[in-house]
Enzyme design. Structure first.
Site, short mmCIF file in Angstrom:
data_model
loop_
_atom_site.label_atom_id
_atom_site.label_comp_id
_atom_site.label_asym_id
_atom_site.label_seq_id
_atom_site.Cartn_x
_atom_site.Cartn_y
_atom_site.Cartn_z
N GLU A 1 -12.97 3.33 2.77
CA GLU A 1 -12.29 3.35 4.05
C GLU A 1 -12.34 4.73 4.39
O GLU A 1 -12.30 5.77 3.72
CB GLU A 1 -10.76 3.23 3.84
CG GLU A 1 -9.86 3.15 4.79
CD GLU A 1 -8.44 3.02 4.55
OE1 GLU A 1 -7.75 2.16 5.26
OE2 GLU A 1 -7.84 3.61 3.92
N GLU B 1 0.82 -1.23 0.00
CA GLU B 1 -0.17 0.07 -0.03
C GLU B 1 0.74 1.37 0.05
O GLU B 1 1.87 1.29 0.92
CB GLU B 1 -0.96 0.06 1.21
CG GLU B 1 -1.65 1.36 1.17
CD GLU B 1 -3.06 1.18 2.49
OE1 GLU B 1 -3.84 2.45 2.18
OE2 GLU B 1 -2.91 0.33 3.11
#
Length: 308
Positions: A255, A161
């Site tokens: 998110e 990520e």
């Protein structure tokens, strides 16, 4: 004069799994927390639940798997590392603790039926005072190279990520993630992009996706302030058009964090100092509607590679 036989148009790639982070619902991974998050995820129409593995000791993987599968959902897992278990450290003992933690996380992911473990797998989750050292970077690469073999044996893909400069000193841009992935050199290591972090580090929301192309394996969508989608200044139109340009068919996970839900320690780690929302269900319903509309609009473009 001969005529070419008309060929049927190729079927468009299968639709993306739409996911939601469990921290939209609950701040822990207790049995009760998992049941609540799974129920709400299914009821609001998502396909996938992302679980943070920061609380490994309190996670009952067998219970989580049965609960998730009974609801017809998929699961993905994510995590970062701590300073005392940092695989980008120069101290072999610290690196070894990080490697053991990641190995356990891979095993937990597989035990829950997950096929993706992603996040800051390459360093501690913090603001560093200096760039990663050559030795520290080599340590992170060596650990992830070894762990990719363990992950492959369990059917798990590892995601790198790309996060901002305040959360890692290893990779902050898509271009840097590709370099790190090449250094690891494993087929089951992919790039994970997140609009929240891209907003800080990238020049725009289009060129990084074109650069990564089919090596993009996981996506987080979140606003610049972590609040409801569309309430900030993220260029989601450009981002979703770029996803469509590269025919991205992987998960797209929403998110968002609010101190009303996130556990106190993690809220501190994420610097969630205010309540951007209090109603997780309303937030999640708005987010999935927003995401579907963006996907449909991108695919409806005359130039869309998915047209037809």
């Amino acid at each position: 004069m001969t005529h070419a036989t008309p060929q049927p148009a190729p079927n468009p790639p299968s639709r993306n799994l739409l996911g939601v982070h469990a921290l939209v619902w609950v701040g822990d991974t207790s049995r009760e927390g998992i049941e609540f998050a799974v129920t709400r995820t299914a009821e609001t129409g998502y396909d996938l639940l992302e679980l943070s593995l920061h609380g490994l000791d309190g996670l009952d993987t067998a219970h989580a798997r049965s609960t998730i599968e009974a609801a017809g959902l998929k699961v993905a897992c994510s995590r970062g590392l701590s300073l005392d278990a940092d695989v980008s450290h120069e101290d072999p003992a610290v690196v070894e603790r990080g490697a053991k933690l990641l190995k356990s996380s891979i095993e937990k992911t597989a035990a829950m039926g997950g096929t993706v473990l992603t996040g800051g797998l390459f360093s501690a989750f913090c603001k560093y005072a200096r760039p990663v050292s050559p030795r520290g970077r080599a340590n992170a690469v060596a650990v992830l190279k070894d762990l990719s073999k363990d992950a492959a044996a369990l059917g798990v893909t590892l995601g790198l990520e790309v996060v901002n400069r305040y959360e890692t000193h290893v990779i902050n841009t898509a271009a840097q993630a590709l370099v790190l992935a090449d250094e690891i050199g494993a087929d089951n290591v992919m790039v994970h992009l997140d609009t929240y972090h891209m907003n800080i580090e990238e020049d725009d929301f289009v060129r990084p996706l074109h650069l990564v192309g089919d090596r993009l394996g996981y996506v987080h969508i979140g606003e610049n302030h972590r609040g409801p989608l569309g309430s900030g200044h993220i260029d989601f139109t450009g981002f979703f058009h770029a996803l469509d340009d590269i025919s991205y068919a992987g998960p797209i996970t929403f998110e968002s964090f609010s101190s009303a839900v996130v556990a106190e320690q993690l809220s501190g780690d994420l610097a969630i100092w205010r309540n951007l929302w209090a109603d997780g269900e309303a937030l999640a319903r708005q987010a999935i509607a927003f995401t579907r509309a963006q996907i449909e609009a991108a695919r409806a473009r005359p130039s869309s590679p998915r047209r037809g």
